[in-house]
Motif scaffolding. Sequence first.
Motif, mmCIF file in Angstrom:
data_model
loop_
_atom_site.group_PDB
_atom_site.id
_atom_site.type_symbol
_atom_site.label_atom_id
_atom_site.label_comp_id
_atom_site.label_asym_id
_atom_site.label_seq_id
_atom_site.Cartn_x
_atom_site.Cartn_y
_atom_site.Cartn_z
ATOM 1 N N GLY A 175 0.792 -1.217 0.000
ATOM 2 C CA GLY A 175 0.000 0.000 0.000
ATOM 3 C C GLY A 175 0.828 1.272 0.000
ATOM 4 N N THR A 176 2.138 1.142 0.211
ATOM 5 C CA THR A 176 3.034 2.298 0.174
ATOM 6 C C THR A 176 4.027 2.122 -0.958
ATOM 7 O OG1 THR A 176 4.591 1.278 1.720
ATOM 8 C CG2 THR A 176 2.827 2.615 2.665
ATOM 9 N N PRO A 177 4.623 3.208 -1.444
ATOM 10 C CA PRO A 177 5.530 3.081 -2.586
ATOM 11 C C PRO A 177 6.724 2.180 -2.294
ATOM 12 C CG PRO A 177 4.895 5.377 -2.268
ATOM 13 C CD PRO A 177 4.404 4.615 -1.069
ATOM 14 N N LEU A 178 7.052 1.347 -3.244
ATOM 15 C CA LEU A 178 8.272 0.554 -3.152
ATOM 16 C C LEU A 178 9.457 1.358 -3.664
ATOM 17 C CD1 LEU A 178 9.828 -2.083 -2.700
ATOM 18 C CD2 LEU A 178 9.102 -2.820 -4.977
ATOM 19 N N MET A 179 9.227 2.180 -4.696
ATOM 20 C CA MET A 179 10.267 3.040 -5.246
ATOM 21 C C MET A 179 9.746 4.458 -5.395
ATOM 22 S SD MET A 179 12.423 0.922 -8.091
ATOM 23 C CE MET A 179 13.513 -0.410 -7.590
ATOM 24 N N ALA A 180 10.675 5.380 -5.439
ATOM 25 C CA ALA A 180 10.341 6.796 -5.399
ATOM 26 C C ALA A 180 9.870 7.329 -6.748
ATOM 27 C CB ALA A 180 11.554 7.600 -4.937
ATOM 28 N N ALA A 181 9.083 8.402 -6.682
ATOM 29 C CA ALA A 181 8.837 9.241 -7.852
ATOM 30 C C ALA A 181 10.087 10.080 -8.106
ATOM 31 C CB ALA A 181 7.631 10.138 -7.604
ATOM 32 N N SER A 182 10.236 10.569 -9.328
ATOM 33 C CA SER A 182 11.475 11.289 -9.633
ATOM 34 C C SER A 182 11.254 12.336 -10.708
ATOM 35 C CB SER A 182 12.551 10.305 -10.107
ATOM 36 O OG SER A 182 12.222 9.790 -11.372
ATOM 37 N N CYS A 255 18.916 15.224 -10.307
ATOM 38 C CA CYS A 255 17.705 14.418 -10.185
ATOM 39 C C CYS A 255 17.155 14.563 -8.772
ATOM 40 C CB CYS A 255 17.960 12.951 -10.526
ATOM 41 S SG CYS A 255 19.013 12.064 -9.378
ATOM 42 N N VAL A 256 15.850 14.461 -8.691
ATOM 43 C CA VAL A 256 15.107 14.594 -7.445
ATOM 44 C C VAL A 256 14.298 13.331 -7.247
ATOM 45 C CG1 VAL A 256 13.205 15.830 -6.347
ATOM 46 C CG2 VAL A 256 14.987 17.100 -7.543
ATOM 47 N N ARG A 257 14.315 12.770 -6.040
ATOM 48 C CA ARG A 257 13.512 11.592 -5.733
ATOM 49 C C ARG A 257 12.774 11.811 -4.423
ATOM 50 N NH1 ARG A 257 17.274 7.564 -7.869
ATOM 51 N NH2 ARG A 257 17.280 7.948 -10.106
ATOM 52 N N ALA A 258 11.532 11.381 -4.373
ATOM 53 C CA ALA A 258 10.705 11.415 -3.166
ATOM 54 C C ALA A 258 9.578 10.407 -3.352
ATOM 55 C CB ALA A 258 10.153 12.816 -2.910
ATOM 56 N N SER A 260 6.362 10.808 -3.146
ATOM 57 C CA SER A 260 5.082 11.303 -3.651
ATOM 58 C C SER A 260 5.319 12.361 -4.705
ATOM 59 C CB SER A 260 4.246 11.888 -2.503
ATOM 60 O OG SER A 260 4.805 13.108 -2.048
ATOM 61 N N GLU A 261 4.364 12.504 -5.604
ATOM 62 C CA GLU A 261 4.452 13.534 -6.637
ATOM 63 C C GLU A 261 4.485 14.943 -6.049
ATOM 64 O OE1 GLU A 261 4.724 13.314 -9.963
ATOM 65 O OE2 GLU A 261 4.790 11.127 -10.013
ATOM 66 N N PRO A 262 3.631 15.261 -5.031
ATOM 67 C CA PRO A 262 3.711 16.606 -4.451
ATOM 68 C C PRO A 262 5.083 16.922 -3.872
ATOM 69 C CG PRO A 262 1.646 15.560 -3.834
ATOM 70 C CD PRO A 262 2.475 14.505 -4.503
ATOM 71 N N ALA A 263 5.741 15.930 -3.273
ATOM 72 C CA ALA A 263 7.073 16.174 -2.722
ATOM 73 C C ALA A 263 8.078 16.450 -3.837
ATOM 74 C CB ALA A 263 7.518 14.983 -1.885
ATOM 75 N N VAL A 264 7.977 15.721 -4.942
ATOM 76 C CA VAL A 264 8.858 15.982 -6.079
ATOM 77 C C VAL A 264 8.602 17.371 -6.632
ATOM 78 C CG1 VAL A 264 9.404 15.300 -8.450
ATOM 79 C CG2 VAL A 264 9.158 13.553 -6.687
ATOM 80 N N ASP A 265 7.335 17.756 -6.768
ATOM 81 C CA ASP A 265 6.999 19.097 -7.258
ATOM 82 C C ASP A 265 7.607 20.169 -6.357
ATOM 83 O OD1 ASP A 265 5.523 18.007 -9.340
ATOM 84 O OD2 ASP A 265 3.603 18.175 -8.294
ATOM 85 N N ARG A 266 7.474 19.971 -5.048
ATOM 86 C CA ARG A 266 8.012 20.959 -4.103
ATOM 87 C C ARG A 266 9.524 21.079 -4.232
ATOM 88 N NH1 ARG A 266 10.446 20.078 0.381
ATOM 89 N NH2 ARG A 266 9.688 17.942 0.603
ATOM 90 N N MET A 267 10.209 19.951 -4.377
ATOM 91 C CA MET A 267 11.664 19.969 -4.464
ATOM 92 C C MET A 267 12.143 20.578 -5.781
ATOM 93 S SD MET A 267 12.425 16.262 -2.739
ATOM 94 C CE MET A 267 14.198 16.349 -2.913
ATOM 95 N N VAL A 268 11.430 20.309 -6.873
ATOM 96 C CA VAL A 268 11.787 20.916 -8.154
ATOM 97 C C VAL A 268 11.607 22.435 -8.081
ATOM 98 C CG1 VAL A 268 11.118 21.128 -10.579
ATOM 99 C CG2 VAL A 268 11.350 18.863 -9.536
ATOM 100 N N ALA A 269 10.522 22.875 -7.469
ATOM 101 C CA ALA A 269 10.287 24.317 -7.322
ATOM 102 C C ALA A 269 11.371 24.961 -6.472
ATOM 103 C CB ALA A 269 8.908 24.558 -6.713
#
Length: 405
Positions: A175-182, A255-258, A260-269
């Motif tokens: 139910g939780t991610p096995l690998m990160a969004a990037s 490259c950015v990894r987290a 969740s998508e919102p966390a990746v968006d925040r880090m890219v910003a």
Amino acid sequence: MAREVLRPALELYLDVHAHPELSGAERRTADLFAARLEASGCTVTRKVGGGHGLVGVLRNGNGPTVMLRTELDALPVTERTGLAYASTVPGVMHACGHDLHLAAVTGAVDELDRTRSTWRGTVLVAGQPAEETLTGAREMLADALYERFGTPDAVLAQHTSPSPAGTLAHAADPGTPLMAASASVEVTLHGRGGHAGAPHLAVDPVLTAAATVLRLQSVVSRETAPAEHAVLTVGAMRAGGPANVIPDTADLSLCVRALSEPAVDRMVAAALRIVRAECAASGCPEDPDFTVTARSPALLTDGAATAAVRRAHEELFGPHRVVGTGPLTATEDFARFGAGGVPTVYWLLGVTGAGPWRRARDGGPPVPPNHAPEFAPDARTALPTGIAAMASAARRLLAPAGGTV
């Protein structure tokens, strides 16, 4: 495992490892893979997604459709394994195990072809190019992969891991991610070139780039909660030539990894804010170029399908060789094959031999991880395990012969 299955898979592994090809250039690898699939009874379609993507189809009556996915591409890494079958291509290496994944899938398809009396349904095999650039899965799906070959009831993949050879690891909590969004980002900083002896007449983009690299580390260390899984890596900084010339530009690849998508968006910003601020602080004559070149969603495996496959693996290998694993900040584009709710199952395949593992455990040199120049799977143990793991997983999700799923 029958010698008739293992030997051609091992020969393919040794050949592909010695002749790696970069993302988008996997012509020879695709040719070898297609030939092995055809020898196992598959109908093969080439250029799926353009380039060198391919799909094999093995039909065996009515029943579920299960897709086995493997990758074709290697990395721009110079091999330092000392293996007799080391890369013959300068600066290119299968440092992530895609050669082993590919060989294991061919062995699994061969095994399924030889045991048709035990299952019913359709096996799809996706040979995906350009995984390392996170573009291949998207391109295959955009080329109507599921519309042309049928939407699978499940998609399976495995990936090498520097854990003990012969072991498997599934998501401890599907139910939780096995690998990160990037996200992958290319940055160009614009300075003003000049003479190294007159830096006051120039705007040095190398200094700006160095300051940017250091400041970017604060995105994780000071803007991300300590309990959150997040990574920001600057993988390349390119600038200049002769020591007596200040260049006009400097380039960064990051490259950015987290998880969740919102966390990746925040880090890219945050990264964009820092890049712009450092350019302003340096008095750069132009705004920086900041381009997101690739995105990949987090990998969530399907709970029911994962449980079924894990049971099959435990029955085959024993529970002591099948473990659970938590979220990883590695990333890949396999998650895209789960679009539209298609169930995905993904597990890690241990590839470290007993000798290197014991030495590392006892305080010796650490085990080389994926992407390291010394990464060298113990194929004698890992390849038979990978073949059996993939074949048993597919068979568990296909229909039993003479019965129902």
